[in-house]
Enzyme design. Structure first.
Site, short mmCIF file in Angstrom:
data_model
loop_
_atom_site.label_atom_id
_atom_site.label_comp_id
_atom_site.label_asym_id
_atom_site.label_seq_id
_atom_site.Cartn_x
_atom_site.Cartn_y
_atom_site.Cartn_z
N ARG A 42 12.65 -15.72 31.44
CA ARG A 42 13.41 -16.74 30.30
C ARG A 42 12.47 -16.63 29.14
NH1 ARG A 42 14.40 -22.26 29.05
NH2 ARG A 42 16.47 -22.41 28.35
N SER A 111 26.15 -18.68 35.04
CA SER A 111 26.14 -20.33 35.06
C SER A 111 27.44 -20.68 34.90
CB SER A 111 25.36 -20.87 33.81
OG SER A 111 24.02 -20.45 34.24
N LYS A 140 17.17 -28.59 29.78
CA LYS A 140 18.42 -28.78 28.94
C LYS A 140 18.61 -30.13 28.89
CE LYS A 140 20.26 -24.14 29.61
NZ LYS A 140 21.24 -23.21 29.94
#
Length: 211
Positions: A42, A111, A140
């Protein structure tokens, strides 16, 4: 390409926040030594060229541990680096479009936060689903937690493996027992720890006891 549920037991996602002079390869190797079963690269801050170069460096390392390398969001990077697959969120490219670009021989993770989204992702070619955030997470901060009941409902509604993501750590992983998950996703619970290898080992042992 299909993924075995046991390949999703401990899904590690990289983060440069805690490198402190080490290389990402150093941290990833520790996580793999500790038992991470799948790795997602990521990268939110690297340039496209740097992202691709990092993916190419991690591919042989993951291969040496027989662990799939997944690229977050970027289908083009996944294909050019010959990664094993890509993972996309609900706000990214539609799963059907990603599958078309990836072809049949790469893994696709999506997701999801609802049963409806999960069923659509499965229909459009997803190989596994990530559900969350299950717990509060600093990765997040704008995401409302998904309930355990919703996680169970998603697991029961689809025929592909489901992993729990978002704030999962050693102290709360037991709350995911009997939900139907194939594994957990961890970022800080692995890479923010002083001993990454031990953290990965302990997490894998804890989740394996739930499955």
């Amino acid at each position: 390409m299909t993924i075995k549920p046991e390949q999703l037991t401990l899904y590690a996602i990289t983060d440069r926040t805690w490198l402190n002079g080490a290389t990402l390869e150093d941290h990833v190797k520790e996580a793999l030594e500790g038992g991470a079963t799948i790795l997602q690269l990521r990268e939110k801050t690297l340039s496209e060229a740097e992202f691709l170069e990092q993916a190419k460096r991690l591919k042989p390392l993951c291969q040496s541990y027989n662990v799939p390398l997944i690229i977050n969001d970027r289908v083009d990077i996944a294909l050019e680096a010959d990664a094993d697959g890509v993972h996309v969120g609900q706000n990214d490219m539609q799963a059907s479009q990603v599958r078309e670009k990836l072809g049949p021989n790469k893994l696709l993770g999506v997701s999801c936060r609802t049963v409806e989204h999960a069923l659509a992702a499965q229909e459009h070619g997803a190989d596994y689903i990530g559900v969350g955030a299950m717990f509060p997470t600093q990765t997040k901060t704008d995401t409302e937690p998904v309930t355990i009941e919703t996680l169970k409902a998603i697991c029961q509604s689809v025929n592909i493996p489901v992993v729990a993501i978002g704030g999962v750590k050693l102290s709360n992983v037991s709350q995911l027992q009997d939900t139907g998950i194939a594994g957990i996703v961890a970022i800080s619970a692995i890479f923010a720890q002083d001993d990454i290898q031990e953290a990965a080992h302990n997490l894998k042992e804890a989740v394996s006891n739930l499955l």
